[in-house]
Design an enzyme around this catalytic site. Structure first.
Site, PDB file in Angstrom:
ATOM      1  N   HIS A 176      21.530 -13.614 -22.545  1.00 36.51           N
ATOM      2  CA  HIS A 176      21.730 -14.307 -21.271  1.00 36.51           C
ATOM      3  C   HIS A 176      22.761 -13.597 -20.391  1.00 36.51           C
ATOM      4  O   HIS A 176      22.508 -13.342 -19.208  1.00 36.51           O
ATOM      5  CB  HIS A 176      22.164 -15.764 -21.462  1.00 36.51           C
ATOM      6  CG  HIS A 176      22.604 -16.345 -20.166  1.00 36.51           C
ATOM      7  ND1 HIS A 176      21.704 -16.733 -19.197  1.00 36.51           N
ATOM      8  CD2 HIS A 176      23.851 -16.493 -19.629  1.00 36.51           C
ATOM      9  CE1 HIS A 176      22.384 -17.120 -18.124  1.00 36.51           C
ATOM     10  NE2 HIS A 176      23.680 -16.988 -18.360  1.00 36.51           N
ATOM     11  N   ASP A 201      31.519   8.098 -23.139  1.00 36.98           N
ATOM     12  CA  ASP A 201      32.904   8.294 -22.709  1.00 36.98           C
ATOM     13  C   ASP A 201      33.479   9.449 -23.527  1.00 36.98           C
ATOM     14  O   ASP A 201      32.818   9.995 -24.406  1.00 36.98           O
ATOM     15  CB  ASP A 201      33.708   7.002 -22.858  1.00 36.98           C
ATOM     16  CG  ASP A 201      33.862   6.568 -24.312  1.00 36.98           C
ATOM     17  OD1 ASP A 201      33.422   7.312 -25.218  1.00 36.98           O
ATOM     18  OD2 ASP A 201      34.427   5.490 -24.545  1.00 36.98           O
ATOM     19  N   CYS A 217      15.863 -15.446 -18.539  1.00 34.16           N
ATOM     20  CA  CYS A 217      15.999 -14.862 -19.874  1.00 34.16           C
ATOM     21  C   CYS A 217      15.398 -15.796 -20.938  1.00 34.16           C
ATOM     22  O   CYS A 217      15.195 -16.987 -20.696  1.00 34.16           O
ATOM     23  CB  CYS A 217      17.457 -14.531 -20.195  1.00 34.16           C
ATOM     24  SG  CYS A 217      18.408 -15.878 -20.928  1.00 34.16           S
ATOM     25  N   ASP A 241      40.526  12.379 -20.428  1.00 36.33           N
ATOM     26  CA  ASP A 241      41.638  12.113 -19.514  1.00 36.33           C
ATOM     27  C   ASP A 241      42.720  11.347 -20.265  1.00 36.33           C
ATOM     28  O   ASP A 241      42.475  10.816 -21.343  1.00 36.33           O
ATOM     29  CB  ASP A 241      41.174  11.318 -18.286  1.00 36.33           C
ATOM     30  CG  ASP A 241      40.548   9.979 -18.682  1.00 36.33           C
ATOM     31  OD1 ASP A 241      40.067   9.854 -19.831  1.00 36.33           O
ATOM     32  OD2 ASP A 241      40.531   9.054 -17.852  1.00 36.33           O
ATOM     33  N   GLY A 287      41.451   4.171 -15.273  1.00 35.52           N
ATOM     34  CA  GLY A 287      42.794   3.605 -15.262  1.00 35.52           C
ATOM     35  C   GLY A 287      42.964   2.385 -14.385  1.00 35.52           C
ATOM     36  O   GLY A 287      44.083   1.991 -14.082  1.00 35.52           O
ATOM     37  N   GLY A 297      36.210   9.369 -25.433  1.00 36.89           N
ATOM     38  CA  GLY A 297      37.003   8.957 -26.585  1.00 36.89           C
ATOM     39  C   GLY A 297      38.452   8.711 -26.225  1.00 36.89           C
ATOM     40  O   GLY A 297      39.201   8.116 -27.002  1.00 36.89           O
TER      41      GLY A 297
HETATM   42 ZN   LIG Z   1      19.610 -16.839 -19.209  1.00 36.85          ZN
END
Ligand SMILES: [Zn+2]
Length: 385
Positions: free
Chosen positions: A346, A93, A317, A147, A227, A95
């Site tokens: 997760h 980004d 996971c 911006d 925004g 900043g």
């Molecule tokens: Zn999971």
């Protein structure tokens, strides 16, 4: 700079788009979710696990990396990829968002934003040109223009003035970006970097249209909608997104900044968005708020004290494959660091799996069926009561 960035649209299903973009550090399938790696790390997660969960690109925060350890130090380490050991694509980004969030610690002028570091109180000025230079030293694959971020709610006059300043800053950012190869003072860590413009204008559609037209006229490799997801009603966010997307070129990726919930991702893809970033999966994980295919869970709730089931039986996971809700609750209440690690893994897996299912559904032209089913599964509902 000569960007090697390339976006290819593979298929569409309604307004939803399935595509990919090429960067100097690899290919990203879209629609894509970018985990937020504020300080050069996704909090509580190893890069290996972030990648294995399905992340193809992560986000770095220019404000934080500029203040500590510093963009010049990172450039001397060979750039952000080498410094942090993430070999895939990175977006940074500008900043701006963090600086505007500093409230009384910053002053915005036409030249740029003057702000006081949250770390040591030191004073800095971030101009559009400087935001470009810092990101060039970091060497991200996608850099964002600086911006002005408007708070919500804002008056129409304030939104208009802010949007017009953002357009002027975007032009300065693009000018600087094209001058960089001839600029001896800036060590460019990634010559193939792309630069995205940002559409502003608050919740006023005519301002959004003007911003979109002027920003696309400058010409960037991709376009973000900034925004939004700042406190406005969700239907307003979807409406502005849908209308703004219709003003953006079809052959460039569209990035909805800072959104959102799993439902926001699905609903925004349905309106033509290709890219997302949000701290929600990682921040909520550290607070014990978990997303599952059947609804949300607050793991500290007493009802999970003797619950031997996995968080989400549908999740592959490590946390869901090896641990019970009872154990995850215990780790959280005991303040163990593994609670943050397992919960983060997760939630990231849930978000990235959702994106994979979105991409498959678009490719098979079954996105609307997927969308209805996803919203019916009511993942916004709490399972705690
Ligand atoms: Zn999971």
């Amino acid at each position: 700079m000569e960007s090697s960035f390339r976006f290819t649209l593979h298929s569409t299903d309604g307004a939803a788009r399935r595509g990919e973009f090429h960067t100097p550090h690899g290919v990203v399938q879209t629609p894509a979710f970018m985990p937020v790696g504020t300080q050069g790390t996704v909090k509580a997660a190893l890069h290996r696990d972030v990648r294995d969960a399905g992340a193809e690109i992560i986000l770095g925060n220019t404000y934080h990396l500029f203040l500590r350890p510093g963009d010049e130090l990172i450039a001397r380490r060979g750039g952000l990829h080498r410094f942090i050991g993430w070999t895939g694509p990175i977006l940074t980004d500008s900043g701006g968002f963090q600086i505007f969030s500093l409230a009384e610690r910053r002053v915005i002028r036409e030249e740029g934003a003057e702000f006081q570091s949250h770390l040591d109180g030191s004073r800095h000025v971030l101009t559009p040109e400087r935001a470009v230079d810092i990101q060039a030293r970091l060497g991200s694959d996608i850099a964002m223009v600086l911006d002005e971020c408007l708070s919500y709610p804002a008056s129409r006059d304030d939104a208009a003035a802010s949007m017009q300043r953002s357009v002027r800053w975007a032009r300065r950012c693009r000018d600087r970006f094209t001058e960089l190869p001839a600029e001896p003072d800036v060590q460019v860590s990634n010559p193939g970097q792309a630069q995205f413009g940002i559409v502003q204008g608050g919740v006023f559609q005519d301002l959004r249209n003007e911003s979109a037209d002027e920003t696309t006229a400058i010409g960037f490799e991709g376009y973000a909608i900034g925004g939004l997801s700042v406190g406005e009603p969700v239907e307003m966010m979807y409406g502005v997104t849908e209308q703004t997307v219709s003003r953006l070129p079809v052959d460039r990726p569209r990035y909805l900044m800072g959104a959102g919930t799993p439902e926001d991702l699905v609903e925004s893809v349905a309106r033509g968005i290709d890219m997302f970033d949000c701290v929600m999966p990682t921040r909520n994980a550290r607070n014990g708020q978990l997303f599952t295919s059947a609804g949300r869970i607050n793991i500290k709730n007493a009802r999970y004290a003797e619950d031997d089931r996995p968080l989400d039986p549908a999740c592959g996971c490590y946390a869901c494959q090896h641990h019970s809700r009872a154990y995850l609750r215990h780790l959280y209440l005991a303040g163990e660091m593994t609670a943050g690690a397992l919960n983060t893994l997760h939630n990231l897996t849930f978000y990235l799996d959702t994106m994979r299912r979105i991409r498959d559904a678009i490719a098979f032209r079954t996105f609307d069926t997927f969308r209805q089913g996803f919203l019916r599964s009511a993942s916004r509902l709490s399972l705690d009561s």
